[in-house]
Design a protein around this motif. Structure first.
Motif, mmCIF file in Angstrom:
data_model
loop_
_atom_site.group_PDB
_atom_site.id
_atom_site.type_symbol
_atom_site.label_atom_id
_atom_site.label_comp_id
_atom_site.label_asym_id
_atom_site.label_seq_id
_atom_site.Cartn_x
_atom_site.Cartn_y
_atom_site.Cartn_z
ATOM 1 N N ASP A 1 28.914 11.227 113.662
ATOM 2 C CA ASP A 1 27.810 11.035 114.593
ATOM 3 C C ASP A 1 28.083 9.766 115.390
ATOM 4 O O ASP A 1 28.821 8.872 114.944
ATOM 5 C CB ASP A 1 26.489 10.942 113.839
ATOM 6 C CG ASP A 1 25.314 11.483 114.638
ATOM 7 O OD1 ASP A 1 25.429 11.565 115.869
ATOM 8 O OD2 ASP A 1 24.284 11.814 114.011
ATOM 9 N N VAL A 2 27.471 9.662 116.573
ATOM 10 C CA VAL A 2 27.830 8.627 117.535
ATOM 11 C C VAL A 2 26.580 7.998 118.141
ATOM 12 O O VAL A 2 25.585 8.682 118.395
ATOM 13 C CB VAL A 2 28.693 9.248 118.658
ATOM 14 C CG1 VAL A 2 28.826 8.310 119.852
ATOM 15 C CG2 VAL A 2 30.075 9.609 118.138
ATOM 16 N N ASP A 3 26.655 6.697 118.385
ATOM 17 C CA ASP A 3 25.662 5.986 119.179
ATOM 18 C C ASP A 3 26.116 6.062 120.632
ATOM 19 O O ASP A 3 27.134 5.465 121.010
ATOM 20 C CB ASP A 3 25.575 4.532 118.708
ATOM 21 C CG ASP A 3 24.530 3.725 119.456
ATOM 22 O OD1 ASP A 3 24.464 3.843 120.699
ATOM 23 O OD2 ASP A 3 23.798 2.957 118.815
ATOM 24 N N ASN A 4 25.386 6.803 121.461
ATOM 25 C CA ASN A 4 25.829 7.045 122.838
ATOM 26 C C ASN A 4 25.973 5.767 123.654
ATOM 27 O O ASN A 4 26.849 5.675 124.526
ATOM 28 C CB ASN A 4 24.861 7.986 123.548
ATOM 29 C CG ASN A 4 25.145 9.445 123.247
ATOM 30 O OD1 ASN A 4 26.191 9.787 122.695
ATOM 31 N ND2 ASN A 4 24.204 10.309 123.609
ATOM 32 N N ALA A 5 25.127 4.798 123.417
ATOM 33 C CA ALA A 5 25.203 3.565 124.197
ATOM 34 C C ALA A 5 26.509 2.825 123.933
ATOM 35 O O ALA A 5 27.176 2.347 124.853
ATOM 36 C CB ALA A 5 24.010 2.666 123.880
ATOM 37 N N PHE B 1 29.983 4.659 115.209
ATOM 38 C CA PHE B 1 29.814 5.851 114.383
ATOM 39 C C PHE B 1 28.710 5.628 113.355
ATOM 40 O O PHE B 1 28.634 4.567 112.733
ATOM 41 C CB PHE B 1 31.134 6.207 113.698
ATOM 42 C CG PHE B 1 32.231 6.539 114.674
ATOM 43 C CD1 PHE B 1 32.112 7.636 115.507
ATOM 44 C CD2 PHE B 1 33.363 5.747 114.781
ATOM 45 C CE1 PHE B 1 33.107 7.948 116.423
ATOM 46 C CE2 PHE B 1 34.358 6.046 115.686
ATOM 47 C CZ PHE B 1 34.233 7.152 116.521
ATOM 48 N N LYS B 2 27.874 6.662 113.200
ATOM 49 C CA LYS B 2 26.675 6.564 112.369
ATOM 50 C C LYS B 2 26.718 7.632 111.284
ATOM 51 O O LYS B 2 27.384 8.663 111.435
ATOM 52 C CB LYS B 2 25.425 6.806 113.230
ATOM 53 C CG LYS B 2 25.425 6.112 114.584
ATOM 54 C CD LYS B 2 25.171 4.645 114.476
ATOM 55 C CE LYS B 2 23.731 4.346 114.162
ATOM 56 N NZ LYS B 2 23.451 2.887 114.151
ATOM 57 N N PRO B 3 25.985 7.452 110.183
ATOM 58 C CA PRO B 3 25.820 8.553 109.231
ATOM 59 C C PRO B 3 25.266 9.784 109.949
ATOM 60 O O PRO B 3 24.468 9.670 110.890
ATOM 61 C CB PRO B 3 24.819 7.988 108.220
ATOM 62 C CG PRO B 3 25.012 6.509 108.282
ATOM 63 C CD PRO B 3 25.299 6.211 109.733
ATOM 64 N N LEU B 4 25.690 10.940 109.520
ATOM 65 C CA LEU B 4 25.267 12.170 110.183
ATOM 66 C C LEU B 4 23.742 12.249 110.241
ATOM 67 O O LEU B 4 23.053 11.970 109.267
ATOM 68 C CB LEU B 4 25.808 13.391 109.450
ATOM 69 C CG LEU B 4 27.329 13.497 109.312
ATOM 70 C CD1 LEU B 4 27.707 14.848 108.695
ATOM 71 C CD2 LEU B 4 28.047 13.286 110.638
#
Length: 307
Positions: free
Chosen positions: A212-216, A237-240
């Protein structure tokens, strides 16, 4: 928690990079296999990708012994190759064969190619259609090597490679025949909707990396305002389920299309504040991602299958 029984049971693997294992200088602390593999097993993960050079042994017998000691099998691994330059092709194929032989000897099935500008990971010079055709020739030759050894090659779209942006992905789809590693995070960073890719190109998906991704933060990385390393260290990258990627929709689309391969939890992590106590740190994020798959994705897959 272990992986809950369900449609994805036995098809979720780990990746050492989720524990901060990366060869890039300055990335952060690199945990040893004696820490990472038991933590994978504690979560119910019984398969892994190889990880960065130096993490697991590169001698076949030593690698086999390490994997067996921890009850983990090898899925395959990430392989950077220079394939767009015909003058370097023989060297690339030599590298590919050496790695493919190592993977095959461990019972692995996936050879994940990253098309790099050079082996120092210089900024990529975007390819035009003719350049992508040359890259496609190289990928086809790697396909032959892999097929000879019982492996499947997949092309990994990735920041700082020749298949990075939406334009690159479009050219690669058009001018190569290789299967793909659908990496939800790197596609998103490059401007490609992973759900749309899953729906439109499922027959070409041979492997999946879930992140998962932080778009900013992703926008800053793609704009070259910050490096990939700095982005990771800033929470790219973030936990799903906690970022901006529709992970559930991507998995549902793949399963509906008949995908039956691996889902590798591969959320790049950098340990820059010291080594966390055992049983804490990266393992918590992977646990949260497994909970998301079990609680959010699993029931939707069951409902879709029964409808």
């Amino acid at each position: 928690m272990s992986i809950a029984p369900g449609p994805l049971s036995g098809r979720i693997a780990g990746a050492p990079i989720s524990w901060g294992v990366c060869e890039v200088p300055g990335w952060g602390a690199m945990l040893p296999p004696s820490r990472v593999l038991p933590e994978m097993r504690s979560l119910g993960l019984s398969a892994t990708e190889l990880g960065a050079p130096g993490f697991l042994p590169d001698e076949p017998e030593a690698l086999r012994a390490t994997l067996a000691e921890h009850g983990v099998s090898l899925v395959g691994g990430f392989v950077p190759l220079v394939l767009q330059d015909r003058e370097q092709r023989a060297d690339a194929l030599r590298r590919a064969r050496e790695t493919a032989e190592l993977f095959a000897g461990q019972g692995a099935t996936r050879f994940v190619t990253a098309a790099v500008q050079d082996y120092g990971w210089s900024r990529p010079v975007p390819l035009d259609a003719e350049g992508m055709k040359v890259l496609g020739e190289g990928l086809a030759q790697v396909d032959e090597v892999c097929a000879e050894l019982g492996l499947t090659q997949v092309l990994h779209p990735h920041v700082d490679t020749l298949v990075e942006t939406a334009a690159d992905v479009g050219l690669a789809l058009e001018h190569t025949d290789v299967l793909w590693c659908l990496d939800t995070g790197h596609l998103q960073i490059g401007g490609v909707d992973p759900v749309a890719f899953a729906r439109e190109h499922a027959p070409r998906v041979g492997h999946v990396h879930l992140k998962d991704v932080d778009n900013a933060v992703a926008a800053s990385v793609l704009a070259r305002d910050v490096s990939l390393l700095a982005g990771v260290q800033s929470g790219l990258f973030k936990p799903l389920g906690t970022g901006d990627v529709a992970i559930d929709e991507a998995v549902l689309a793949l399963e509906a299309a008949g995908y039956d391969g691996w889902y590798v939890l591969e959320q790049d992590t950098a340990l820059t504040a010291g080594i966390p106590a055992e049983g804490t740190g990266p393992v918590d994020d992977v646990r949260a991602s497994l909970a998301y798959l079990a609680e959010r994705v699993g029931p939707r897959l069951v409902a879709a299958a029964s409808s």
